[in-house]
Design an enzyme around this catalytic site. Structure first.
Site, PDB file in Angstrom:
ATOM      1  N   SER A  24       0.818  -1.213   0.000  1.00 41.63           N
ATOM      2  CA  SER A  24       0.000   0.000   0.000  1.00 41.63           C
ATOM      3  C   SER A  24       0.848   1.257   0.000  1.00 41.63           C
ATOM      4  O   SER A  24       1.942   1.281   0.558  1.00 41.63           O
ATOM      5  CB  SER A  24      -0.912   0.033   1.234  1.00 41.63           C
ATOM      6  OG  SER A  24      -1.633   1.252   1.254  1.00 41.63           O
ATOM      7  N   GLY A  38       0.377   3.575  -2.941  1.00 42.86           N
ATOM      8  CA  GLY A  38       0.301   4.187  -4.266  1.00 42.86           C
ATOM      9  C   GLY A  38       1.681   4.340  -4.888  1.00 42.86           C
ATOM     10  O   GLY A  38       2.670   3.772  -4.405  1.00 42.86           O
ATOM     11  N   LYS A  52      -4.767  -6.758   3.150  1.00 45.16           N
ATOM     12  CA  LYS A  52      -4.706  -5.606   2.224  1.00 45.16           C
ATOM     13  C   LYS A  52      -6.115  -5.253   1.742  1.00 45.16           C
ATOM     14  O   LYS A  52      -6.459  -4.075   1.602  1.00 45.16           O
ATOM     15  CB  LYS A  52      -3.784  -5.903   1.031  1.00 45.16           C
ATOM     16  CG  LYS A  52      -3.769  -4.794  -0.018  1.00 45.16           C
ATOM     17  CD  LYS A  52      -3.297  -3.481   0.573  1.00 45.16           C
ATOM     18  CE  LYS A  52      -3.357  -2.224  -0.237  1.00 45.16           C
ATOM     19  NZ  LYS A  52      -3.938  -2.061  -1.484  1.00 45.16           N
ATOM     20  N   HIS A 104      -7.698  -3.437   4.488  1.00 40.08           N
ATOM     21  CA  HIS A 104      -7.078  -2.107   4.500  1.00 40.08           C
ATOM     22  C   HIS A 104      -7.867  -1.206   3.548  1.00 40.08           C
ATOM     23  O   HIS A 104      -8.239  -0.078   3.885  1.00 40.08           O
ATOM     24  CB  HIS A 104      -5.610  -2.209   4.066  1.00 40.08           C
ATOM     25  CG  HIS A 104      -4.968  -0.904   3.696  1.00 40.08           C
ATOM     26  ND1 HIS A 104      -5.243  -0.240   2.509  1.00 40.08           N
ATOM     27  CD2 HIS A 104      -4.072  -0.125   4.349  1.00 40.08           C
ATOM     28  CE1 HIS A 104      -4.542   0.873   2.465  1.00 40.08           C
ATOM     29  NE2 HIS A 104      -3.826   0.976   3.563  1.00 40.08           N
ATOM     30  N   ASN A 105      -8.127  -1.710   2.356  1.00 38.58           N
ATOM     31  CA  ASN A 105      -8.855  -0.916   1.371  1.00 38.58           C
ATOM     32  C   ASN A 105     -10.298  -0.665   1.804  1.00 38.58           C
ATOM     33  O   ASN A 105     -10.840   0.416   1.568  1.00 38.58           O
ATOM     34  CB  ASN A 105      -8.830  -1.603   0.003  1.00 38.58           C
ATOM     35  CG  ASN A 105      -7.476  -1.456  -0.678  1.00 38.58           C
ATOM     36  OD1 ASN A 105      -6.472  -1.227  -0.012  1.00 38.58           O
ATOM     37  ND2 ASN A 105      -7.435  -1.598  -1.980  1.00 38.58           N
ATOM     38  N   GLU A 142     -10.172   1.998   4.181  1.00 38.78           N
ATOM     39  CA  GLU A 142      -9.876   3.185   3.349  1.00 38.78           C
ATOM     40  C   GLU A 142     -11.166   3.752   2.719  1.00 38.78           C
ATOM     41  O   GLU A 142     -11.394   4.964   2.728  1.00 38.78           O
ATOM     42  CB  GLU A 142      -8.880   2.748   2.277  1.00 38.78           C
ATOM     43  CG  GLU A 142      -8.534   3.733   1.183  1.00 38.78           C
ATOM     44  CD  GLU A 142      -7.632   3.059   0.109  1.00 38.78           C
ATOM     45  OE1 GLU A 142      -6.520   2.625   0.440  1.00 38.78           O
ATOM     46  OE2 GLU A 142      -8.067   2.965  -1.056  1.00 38.78           O
ATOM     47  N   ARG A 167     -20.711   4.694  -2.918  1.00 38.58           N
ATOM     48  CA  ARG A 167     -20.071   4.818  -4.240  1.00 38.58           C
ATOM     49  C   ARG A 167     -21.027   4.322  -5.327  1.00 38.58           C
ATOM     50  O   ARG A 167     -21.152   4.943  -6.380  1.00 38.58           O
ATOM     51  CB  ARG A 167     -18.777   4.002  -4.290  1.00 38.58           C
ATOM     52  CG  ARG A 167     -17.641   4.585  -3.501  1.00 38.58           C
ATOM     53  CD  ARG A 167     -16.324   3.944  -3.921  1.00 38.58           C
ATOM     54  NE  ARG A 167     -15.247   4.318  -3.015  1.00 38.58           N
ATOM     55  CZ  ARG A 167     -13.963   4.041  -3.227  1.00 38.58           C
ATOM     56  NH1 ARG A 167     -13.598   3.379  -4.312  1.00 38.58           N
ATOM     57  NH2 ARG A 167     -13.036   4.419  -2.373  1.00 38.58           N
ATOM     58  N   ARG A 224     -39.188 -16.227  12.517  1.00 40.96           N
ATOM     59  CA  ARG A 224     -38.569 -17.369  11.823  1.00 40.96           C
ATOM     60  C   ARG A 224     -39.225 -18.683  12.263  1.00 40.96           C
ATOM     61  O   ARG A 224     -39.447 -19.589  11.473  1.00 40.96           O
ATOM     62  CB  ARG A 224     -37.062 -17.409  12.112  1.00 40.96           C
ATOM     63  CG  ARG A 224     -36.281 -16.246  11.509  1.00 40.96           C
ATOM     64  CD  ARG A 224     -34.805 -16.284  11.903  1.00 40.96           C
ATOM     65  NE  ARG A 224     -34.121 -17.397  11.278  1.00 40.96           N
ATOM     66  CZ  ARG A 224     -33.476 -18.366  11.937  1.00 40.96           C
ATOM     67  NH1 ARG A 224     -33.432 -18.329  13.260  1.00 40.96           N
ATOM     68  NH2 ARG A 224     -32.889 -19.345  11.293  1.00 40.96           N
TER      69      ARG A 224
HETATM   70  C1  6PG Z   1      -3.214   1.527  -1.609  1.00 41.37           C
HETATM   71  C2  6PG Z   1      -4.525   1.763  -2.298  1.00 41.37           C
HETATM   72  C3  6PG Z   1      -4.485   1.143  -3.651  1.00 41.37           C
HETATM   73  C4  6PG Z   1      -5.559   1.687  -4.577  1.00 41.37           C
HETATM   74  C5  6PG Z   1      -6.873   1.030  -4.394  1.00 41.37           C
HETATM   75  C6  6PG Z   1      -7.992   1.919  -4.755  1.00 41.37           C
HETATM   76  O1  6PG Z   1      -3.281   0.950  -0.546  1.00 41.37           O
HETATM   77  O2  6PG Z   1      -2.173   1.924  -2.122  1.00 41.37           O
HETATM   78  O3  6PG Z   1      -5.579   1.204  -1.578  1.00 41.37           O
HETATM   79  O4  6PG Z   1      -4.494  -0.237  -3.478  1.00 41.37           O
HETATM   80  O5  6PG Z   1      -5.650   3.039  -4.453  1.00 41.37           O
HETATM   81  O6  6PG Z   1      -6.871  -0.073  -5.256  1.00 41.37           O
HETATM   82  O7  6PG Z   1      -9.098   1.162  -4.892  1.00 41.37           O
HETATM   83  P1  6PG Z   1     -10.387   1.653  -5.621  1.00 41.37           P
HETATM   84  O8  6PG Z   1     -10.017   1.916  -7.055  1.00 41.37           O
HETATM   85  O9  6PG Z   1     -11.322   0.474  -5.486  1.00 41.37           O
HETATM   86  O10 6PG Z   1     -10.856   2.882  -4.930  1.00 41.37           O
END
Ligand code: 6PG
Length: 468
Positions: A132, A134, A187, A190-191, A194, A290, A442
């Site tokens: 992670s 970028g 990971k 993590h996203n 995020e 989103r 139920r």
């Molecule tokens: C990271 C980011 C990276 C990316 C994501 C964005 O940790 O460097 O999370 O993995 O920016 O893939 O994901 P989306 O395109 O689904 O927003």
């Protein structure tokens, strides 16, 4: 001979290669050849950067593998999915037992598990690694989350730890996460975390614009002030920059279409939450926000027929708004770590949550002051919200979150993630939930049975609800 090989010279691959070369490693770099489109990519890239002067470029896979010391260490940075499988299949012709393949893409953890097991049969180590940070992170120091066998981690850790970001004590933001798909699972979450962190900030921008009537520069100033508080984070900092950015005399943000994209990890996180039975409501809410934004034509149509009344504006202390934001973030982190904890138990990954939080204190997108504080907290609990110190913090903030949500409704301001955070903590801290009604329903229509409140682990009961 080269000690480390890298396949795939896209944006991330190039940055990682430069980072590795900068640390003094002898590299072999490979990029496929596609006539007329991708020709001598590795060779040309090497010529561009002085730090790569001792690297060797290839577009023939056999020669690339042949240039590597044994056991070979090969980092793959290609598009997740079919491309990764194709590269691995091709590599199998040349590699041998004890070689290590590292996949640094955003792969689906179940694919990683499958690859790990298939390659294990051939004695080849497969490391599914989250990376992670970028493009900039990859170049200057990403956060790295390798999964795989302990032996494979020993073989590649000198390289991964050398290029990783450093935490506040100078330790690498890289640690062995667990076997199989563990690295890619964390990971993915993590996203997911995020997504919710990003959505909360986006909602704050809406709140400060429409409820408080502030300008973008004023909002940016508030966010910058917050960077000196416990709310500081990388995402907060970049959002302040984004708000200030102009193109000519216009704010760039005003020219950006309000339709959010995604590459799948938020959806996978939500699917994992449903599979594991974990209420990761904030990740789901951010994901669906989103999706709602993406149905733009329908939104435009609906905006013509649904008219909302109520207050035009409302505000309360900026410090209370920050408190509400902080409470929502803690709830988001509670849910994300809960999800990882459940997966860790199910798949026997033995993930050390505190160590994972440490790996996330620098280099990655969700690095923050909060994450730093969680390193200690997660040493004594897997459930943040019932930890005494977190409870003390969040309890002082919940009044603000409640007030914000009420004002949001009064002013008809959409804030799905804030509302979800508040609804979650309400439900999570309810002694008597409404689920007895669900259980009775139920049992009524499906004879699904229920447990008696006086004997929760005792026998199941069924009632004939209607004698007609
Ligand atoms: C990271 C980011 C990276 C990316 C994501 C964005 O940790 O460097 O999370 O993995 O920016 O893939 O994901 P989306 O395109 O689904 O927003």
């Amino acid at each position: 001979m080269a000690e480390f090989g890298l396949i795939g010279l896209g944006v991330m691959g190039k940055s990682l290669a430069r980072n590795l070369a900068d640390k003094g490693f002898a590299l072999a770099l490979y990029n496929r050849r596609v006539d007329g489109l991708e020709e001598e990519v590795a060779q040309n890239f090497i010529k561009e950067y002085p730090e790569l002067s001792s690297a060797v470029g290839f577009e023939a896979l056999g020669a690339f593998v042949g240039a590597l010391e044994k056991p070979r260490r090969i980092f793959i940075m290609v598009k997740a999915g079919a491309a990764t499988d194709a590269v691995i299949d091709n590599l199998l012709e040349y590699i041998e037992a004890d070689d290590v393949i590292i996949d640094g893409g955003n792969a689906f953890y179940k694919d990683t598990d499958r690859r790990f097991n298939t390659l294990k049969e051939r004695g080849v180590h497969f490391v599914g690694s989250g990376v992670s940070g970028g493009e900039e992170g990859a170049l200057k120091g990403p956060s790295i989350m390798p999964g795989g066998s302990k032996r494979s981690f020993e073989i590649v850790s000198p390289y991964l730890t050398a290029i990783a970001a450093k935490d506040k004590n100078g330790q690498a933001c890289c640690a062995h996460i667990g076997i199989g798909g563990a690295g890619h699972f964390v990971k993915m979450i993590h996203n997911g975390i995020e997504y919710a962190e990003m959505q909360l900030l986006a909602e704050l921008v809406t709140i400060l614009k429409s409820m408080y009537g502030l300008t973008q520069n004023e909002i940016a100033d508030i966010f910058t002030q917050w960077t000196s508080s416990e709310s500081n984070s990388y995402l907060l900092e970049i959002t302040a920059d984004i708000l200030r950015k102009k193109e000519g005399d216009k704010f760039l943000l005003d020219s950006i279409l309000d339709q959010a994209g995604n590459k799948g990890t938020g959806g996978w996180s939500t699917a994992a939450a449903t599979e594991l039975g974990v209420p990761a409501t904030m990740i789901a809410s951010a994901l669906f926000a989103r999706y709602t934004s993406a149905w733009r034509n329908e939104r435009l149509e609906a905006s013509q027929i649904y008219k909302w009344d109520g207050l035009n504006s409302a505000s309360f202390e900026i410090e209370s708004l920050r408190a509400a934001y902080q409470a929502a973030r803690i709830i988001n982190h509670h849910q994300g770590f809960h999800l990882i904890d459940e997966a860790s138990k199910k798949y026997q990954w033995h993930i050390d949550l505190s160590e994972l939080a440490r790996v996330w204190t620098n280099g990655c997108i969700i690095r923050s002051h909060l994450m730093e504080s969680l390193v200690d907290v997660l040493k004594s609990t897997n459930r943040l919200l019932i930890n005494a110190s977190i409870h003390k913090q969040v309890n002082a903030q919940l009044g603000s979150l409640k007030h914000l949500c009420a004002l949001g409704n009064k002013t008809s301001t959409p804030m799905p993630c804030f509302q979800t955070a508040f609804q979650f903590i309400l439900a999570y801290s309810t002694e008597k939930s409404a689920a007895n009604v669900i259980q009775a329903q139920r049992d009524y229509f499906g004879a699904h049975t229920y447990k008696h409140v006086d004997d929760p682990s005792g026998p199941s009961h069924h009632t004939i609800w209607n004698n007609d």
